[in-house]
Scaffold this motif. Sequence first.
Motif, PDB file in Angstrom:
ATOM      1  N   ALA A 123       0.838  -1.201   0.000  1.00 23.38           N
ATOM      2  CA  ALA A 123       0.000   0.000   0.000  1.00 23.38           C
ATOM      3  C   ALA A 123       0.871   1.248   0.000  1.00 23.38           C
ATOM      4  N   GLY A 124       1.982   1.209   0.742  1.00 21.43           N
ATOM      5  CA  GLY A 124       2.902   2.339   0.758  1.00 21.43           C
ATOM      6  C   GLY A 124       3.561   2.569  -0.586  1.00 21.43           C
ATOM      7  N   GLU A 125       3.841   1.483  -1.309  1.00 23.13           N
ATOM      8  CA  GLU A 125       4.404   1.616  -2.648  1.00 23.13           C
ATOM      9  C   GLU A 125       3.432   2.349  -3.565  1.00 23.13           C
ATOM     10  N   GLN A 126       2.147   2.064  -3.420  1.00 26.73           N
ATOM     11  CA  GLN A 126       1.146   2.755  -4.235  1.00 26.73           C
ATOM     12  C   GLN A 126       1.135   4.255  -3.941  1.00 26.73           C
ATOM     13  N   VAL A 127       1.289   4.614  -2.664  1.00 30.11           N
ATOM     14  CA  VAL A 127       1.365   6.032  -2.302  1.00 30.11           C
ATOM     15  C   VAL A 127       2.621   6.656  -2.905  1.00 30.11           C
ATOM     16  N   PHE A 128       3.738   5.943  -2.822  1.00 29.59           N
ATOM     17  CA  PHE A 128       5.019   6.445  -3.309  1.00 29.59           C
ATOM     18  C   PHE A 128       4.959   6.769  -4.797  1.00 29.59           C
ATOM     19  N   VAL A 186       5.835   5.144   5.188  1.00 28.64           N
ATOM     20  CA  VAL A 186       7.006   4.900   6.023  1.00 28.64           C
ATOM     21  C   VAL A 186       7.397   3.436   5.991  1.00 28.64           C
ATOM     22  N   ALA A 187       6.394   2.547   6.083  1.00 26.26           N
ATOM     23  CA  ALA A 187       6.663   1.114   6.026  1.00 26.26           C
ATOM     24  C   ALA A 187       7.326   0.725   4.708  1.00 26.26           C
ATOM     25  N   TYR A 188       6.880   1.328   3.619  1.00 21.61           N
ATOM     26  CA  TYR A 188       7.482   1.059   2.317  1.00 21.61           C
ATOM     27  C   TYR A 188       8.933   1.533   2.263  1.00 21.61           C
TER      28      TYR A 188
END
Length: 466
Positions: free
Chosen positions: A361-366, A460-462
């Motif tokens: 999900a973090g990758e999608q935000v990135f 942050v997790a990504y």
Amino acid sequence: MAHLPKTFLAATGLLVVTCTLAALSDPLPPDASYRPLPALPFSAVKTADEAQKPQVTQRQSDLLNERYDLSDRPVPGMMMSGGRKPVQGSVRVKLPAGVTWDSLAGMAPDQIRQRGLLPAGFMPLPHVKQPTGGQVFPQAQIDEIGRQEGRNLRRFDVDFDLPDRFTPEFPPPIFLTTHPELGDVSRGQLLTIRNYYELMVGVLTPVQIEGLRLLLTPFPQEEFNQTEDRKVAEQSLGVTCLDCHSNFHTNAAFHQTPDVRPQAARFRLDTVSLRGVFNQQIHGSKRSLRSIEDFTQFEQRTAYFNGDHVSAQRKGINRPDRVDQVPMMAQMQNIIDFPPAPKLDPFGRLDPAKATEQELAGEQVFFGKGRCAECHVAQTSFMDNNMHDLKLERFYQIGQTVNGLVMLPDGPIKTMTLRGIKDSPPYLHDGRLPTLADTVEFFNLVLGVKLSQAEKDNLVAYLMTL
């Protein structure tokens, strides 16, 4: 060093508050380009500096505690790449009273500036002693170099200011592009002139070993040398390239930019990692040097001597030969790899079979709403080899003075790589952001992308996977 020169004030329209810290030991005129010889004997300068040190230390400590929560709150189960130091988590920048991150992100830059609501931790971070400046090393580096070499990196006028928990693990691991199968080739040791040959013979080529020797050889530097205006008690051989770039990474040692004057405008520079320098096409936060060879040679006059060639001549500048020595130093630097990122595929994207739902999900935000990938391009080690101006001054009044540093626009700064980023606190070019969570909040505000709390946490997790 109390005021900016009148010509500078006239050009910018700034009103600068007088710095109240006594400057007997640093008689640098505020409008100087060249650093003059001391007006007092070394013994008097040292005595004055040592007397001022508690005040200098307390003033910087007060500033840091006003800006940040510096408590020990590591991310559960998250360690740096060497496995010896936990990664600190949570947002540490303190908000103004009555403001939340969401309410702040909903305001226009002009509104934030007019009401003085930009968190102080997002502002430029002063050097611990702005009027004097110079290289400052963390205690771990000082202790280990003293133990191995008997060389003293401790200044008598200042100490390193950030808590150890917000610096990279020490010593950091070393990964080589030429031997990825070996993992960390440092064997948990700090590379020095005393141990490099034993550690690296049979792993490096003769050219690389010679380059490494040069990178570990101490040469005179502005504050560490034999002259009467040094900032160490005894005459010093100087410092090495890898005193700052410990094991080709960083120990968070800091300096001031060499290419800005007057002194009050020189911003703090946090030492960058040399991991993955083979993919970088520009070097230096402002100078945009175009090769690692240029950077290696130019640093002997800039980082070592504050960009002052006159001072360099007197203190014994080392000029590495461009035909012979510099290429060997560059060849050594160019084989330093990033730490492994086992969840990334060859294109720099997460492998769904290895990543968690939150990381995906973090990758999608990135790559989407966060707009991170517009500058941090996955295929080029999560950077774009360009300079960008965030125009942070939209959010604050320029000209105010904090601990001797005049708050001016940052201007264009190069994009830093995000590979192995969890190993490289503190963040931004001057180390003003203690954690990755702070960095996400900073860019959420500056870029106006209005991420939700869940999106911030996922991002942050990504970043921890890179």
